[in-house]
Design a protein around this motif. Structure first.
Motif, short mmCIF file in Angstrom:
data_model
loop_
_atom_site.label_atom_id
_atom_site.label_comp_id
_atom_site.label_asym_id
_atom_site.label_seq_id
_atom_site.Cartn_x
_atom_site.Cartn_y
_atom_site.Cartn_z
N LEU A 224 0.33 -1.57 0.28
CA LEU A 224 0.16 -0.33 0.56
C LEU A 224 0.96 1.56 -0.21
O LEU A 224 0.49 2.43 -0.50
CB LEU A 224 -1.24 0.23 1.07
N GLY A 225 2.21 0.94 0.96
CA GLY A 225 3.09 2.41 0.83
C GLY A 225 1.99 3.55 1.37
O GLY A 225 2.21 4.46 1.73
N ALA A 226 1.55 2.80 2.80
CA ALA A 226 0.89 3.93 3.63
C ALA A 226 1.63 3.89 4.78
O ALA A 226 2.53 2.73 5.53
CB ALA A 226 -0.39 2.71 4.42
N PRO A 227 1.96 5.42 5.32
CA PRO A 227 2.93 5.41 6.85
C PRO A 227 2.02 5.44 7.95
O PRO A 227 0.95 5.69 7.93
CB PRO A 227 2.91 6.83 6.25
N LEU A 228 2.06 4.19 8.55
CA LEU A 228 1.39 3.79 10.08
C LEU A 228 0.81 5.09 10.69
O LEU A 228 -0.24 4.75 11.28
CB LEU A 228 1.95 2.67 10.54
N ASP B 235 -6.94 4.31 12.63
CA ASP B 235 -8.09 3.70 12.51
C ASP B 235 -7.10 1.99 11.89
O ASP B 235 -6.83 2.76 10.73
CB ASP B 235 -9.76 3.70 12.02
N PHE B 236 -7.11 1.26 12.66
CA PHE B 236 -6.45 0.17 11.98
C PHE B 236 -7.44 -1.16 11.76
O PHE B 236 -7.25 -1.55 13.06
CB PHE B 236 -4.73 -0.79 12.33
N GLY C 112 5.50 1.82 13.48
CA GLY C 112 5.26 3.76 13.67
C GLY C 112 3.43 3.32 14.16
O GLY C 112 2.72 4.27 14.13
N LEU C 113 2.99 2.82 14.31
CA LEU C 113 1.09 2.65 14.59
C LEU C 113 1.04 3.01 15.48
O LEU C 113 1.42 2.23 16.99
CB LEU C 113 0.68 1.79 14.06
#
Length: 680
Positions: A59-63, A68-69, A237-238
């Motif tokens: 995804l390339g999502a910065p956590l 919300d996860f 990083g979440l």
């Protein structure tokens, strides 16, 4: 593992991730700044946390920017099905050691001479007795002997991983179970202790005890998995709690999911049904047959009157489980289902090639013919299609896999390929009949919603078999289950035994019971940081005709009179079973309440108009033994109102939609494809 706090799912629909793990692929969605990003990666067998991290990387999502996860996992279900759960012990009331082993006398397969009961989850020698006992009204008949409990705790230390505490009538009076659990944790802190009054505070000892044992059996597995995943996400990083999809169609914190592990058994499949409810709203549709065909399984559920169907009791691998669950029926028929010869005939599934090695066309060492290989050989999956949007499919490998089986059956390869698809379609149509026709429901009154990686390939054939006139393929069908998780509220279910004859019902007593459950539900939601304005409580009751064994759940209103409840039950019974008996007495068995923490749904999609679509290329595909020139369209290029006519194939990352001759597909303003027969 992070606990829930004021950072429970935010109302701002930005920076949200949902990940659903299937047997073959892991699907991920990232909603950020109103834009939706999707990814699909192969699942890693036995290492679901690796699959999650791989999907995030894709995804390339910065956590660190994710609020919300939400995660759907099959960790608990797989542990139960594969019999690799915890070593169990069980503490029961003296004289009732054999309740679990005796179970019920009914046989699910009356005339199957080879049927046998599934193995017990706990050995009889590990079922220990306690002298404490309560009566059915909750009064104490024998006090708890704490030294007896301590002796059992010392004896169990090192010999088991989890203990199920299942005492008689604990759903009415749980004080003994609470004290037993406290002593066990004091004497043996390493033991996982699960009490029946926490898992299933309902009557019927066998079902309550079975539910508790199932929960105890999978708790160490789900606890280890979610703890490991939460730690890895935090390191990546979440900063917010991990949320887990539940069988009831809502989400909860990972820490609470561990305490109620039994509620996560259908964590993955129900996400698709919740997503289907959102699609039904888009289309103003009230009745949908929802079919999810992935690489391993085929799941069927219904949307009725714009909502999901739920069951208070389910059965998994022969074990009854008392837990609220969206009604989902599963069949071992997916794109990876292996074709073989049995008794001289063609059989498809339930064995699956899974994610590793997968179908032969994946190029990972698979050599057995699968449904996906058959579709590729038939041209229904174009030769240039990409696995997960990135890996080319090997048509020559599919043909090579089909050749030995074709020779064994004396068929041409294309005949075998069509046969494999036809057998799979027949199995799936029968699965749909099981949840419709077998219950007196006419599938012709429904639309067919098809999703999953392979669902849109087979949707029209299923509709033709069942005489359903309209097929819907949602926007991004390959990730609808993950999309459903983004729609789901936080949800906790509460139940109280309330056995009364409806003719003698004290309505003020019922109102008090509902009020107490409401207060309990609101307290749990407040502890998870849900604002009062976002709290919604939905009370209901389990009712039955006098003398019946099982119940039917109907909604309650705070001001309901007994006559109104009876009328609602009669109407529901007639709708579900095709008959009712208004003159028969009715019993109220349980009072239930669903406590919901609702949030704003993701922003609606508004697809622009792009005029009449043009084919990006043409290919040959086989229909009823004839090879036809078939147009290929890119779904991303279809605008609102765009129409394509069969034979054609609509391509997108993660799924392929087949529109056979005589059918046409129209794109709605929300990006859904509506497929109907072409006008004569």
């Amino acid at each position: 593992m992070p606990e829930a706090s004021a950072s429970a799912p935010r109302l701002d629909p930005r920076g949200r991730i949902a990940i659903d793990i299937g047997g073959t692929f892991t699907d991920a969605l990232w909603l950020a700044d109103g834009k939706l990003h999707a990814a699909k990666v192969p699942s890693v067998p036995g290492r679901q946390d690796d699959s999650v991290l791989a999907a995030i990387e894709r995804l390339g999502a910065p956590l660190e920017s994710v609020s919300d996860f939400i995660h759907g996992t099959t960790a608990a279900l797989n542990a139960l099905l594969e019999r690799r759960g915890a070593r169990l012990a069980m503490l029961v009331t003296a004289g009732f050691r054999d309740v679990y082993e005796i179970g019920r006398a009914n046989r699910p397969a009356m005339y199957d001479i080879h049927w046998s009961r599934p193995p017990m989850l706990v050995r009889r020698r590990d079922i220990l007795e306690l002298s404490a006992r309560c009566a059915a009204d909750g009064s104490v008949l024998s006090e708890l002997d704490e030294e007896q409990v301590r002796g059992h705790a010392r004896a169990l230390a090192g010999s088991c991983d989890a203990v199920a505490v299942c005492l008689l009538h604990a759903h009415v009076e749980p004080s003994h179970e609470r004290r037993v659990a406290a002593i066990l944790r004091e004497e043996s802190p390493e033991l996982v202790v699960v009490c029946s009054h926490e898992v299933a505070p309902e009557w019927r000892e066998y079902e309550r005890w079975s539910s508790t044992l199932v929960s105890a059996y999978v708790t160490p597995i789900i606890a280890g998995y979610l703890s490991r995943l939460a730690e890895r996400l935090e390191q990546a990083g979440l900063a917010h709690p991990l949320y887990v999809m539940q069988s009831n169609g809502g989400v909860t914190t990972a820490s609470r999911a561990v305490r109620r592990a039994v509620n996560t058994l259908f964590s993955g499949p129900v996400g698709g049904t919740i997503g289907a409810v959102a699609v039904a709203r888009d289309l103003a549709a009230t009745r949908l047959v929802c079919v999810d065909m992935g690489g391993t399984s085929f799941d069927v559920s219904l949307v009725v009157d714009g909502g999901t169907e739920t069951d208070a009791q389910i059965e998994i691998a022969g074990h009854p489980v008392l837990t609220q669950s969206v009604s989902v029926s599963s069949l071992g028929a997916g794109g990876g289902s292996i074709a073989s010869v049995e008794a001289g005939g063609l059989r498809v599934g339930p064995r699956s090639a899974g994610a590793s090695p997968g179908p032969a066309c994946y190029g990972r060492g698979g050599t057995q013919p699968t449904v996906t290989d058959a579709n590729l050989v038939l041209g229904r999956i174009p030769a240039g299609a990409l696995l997960g949007g990135s890996v080319p499919l090997d048509r020559a490998a599919s043909a090579a896999a089909l050749a030995p089986l074709a020779a064994e059956l004396g068929l041409a390869p294309l005949e075998l390929a069509e046969g494999i698809v036809s057998v799979a379609n027949a199995m799936m149509a029968d699965a749909i009949r099981e949840v419709t026709v077998a219950r007196g429901i006419d599938p012709r009154d429904f639309d067919l919603l098809a999703f999953g990686g392979a669902g849109p390939l087979h949707a029209v054939a299923l509709a033709q078999e069942l005489e359903i006139g309209r097929v819907v393929v949602p926007a991004s069908p390959g990730t609808l289950s993950a999309w459903g998780m983004l729609q789901a509220p936080i949800r906790h279910d509460f139940v109280r035994a309330f056995f009364r004859d409806l003719d003698d019902l004290d309505e003020s007593e019922l109102a008090r019971a509902v009020a107490e459950l409401r207060a309990e539900g609101e307290q749990v939601l407040r502890a998870e940081g849900i604002e009062q304005t976002r709290v919604r409580c939905e009370p209901s009751a389990d009712l039955r005709y006098r003398g019946q064994e099982y119940t039917l759940n109907v909604p309650l209103d705070g001001a309901d009179a007994a006559a109104e409840i009876a009328s609602r039950f009669t109407a529901s019974h007639h709708e579900r079973y095709g008959h009712s008996n208004p003159s028969e007495g009715i019993e109220l068995v349980n009072v239930r309440l669903a406590a919901l923490g609702v949030s704003d749904p993701p922003p609606p999609v508004e697809l622009p108009e792009r005029g009449q679509p043009e084919a990006i290329s043409f290919a040959e595909a086989v229909f009823a033994g004839a090879s036809l020139r078939t147009a290929l369209y890119a779904r991303a290029l279809l605008g609102a109102g765009g129409r394509v006519c069969g034979p054609c194939i609509v391509l997108e990352e993660g799924s392929t939609t087949l529109v056979p001759p005589g059918w046409q597909a129209t794109t709605t303003g929300q990006g859904h494809l509506v497929i109907e027969a072409q006008p004569a």
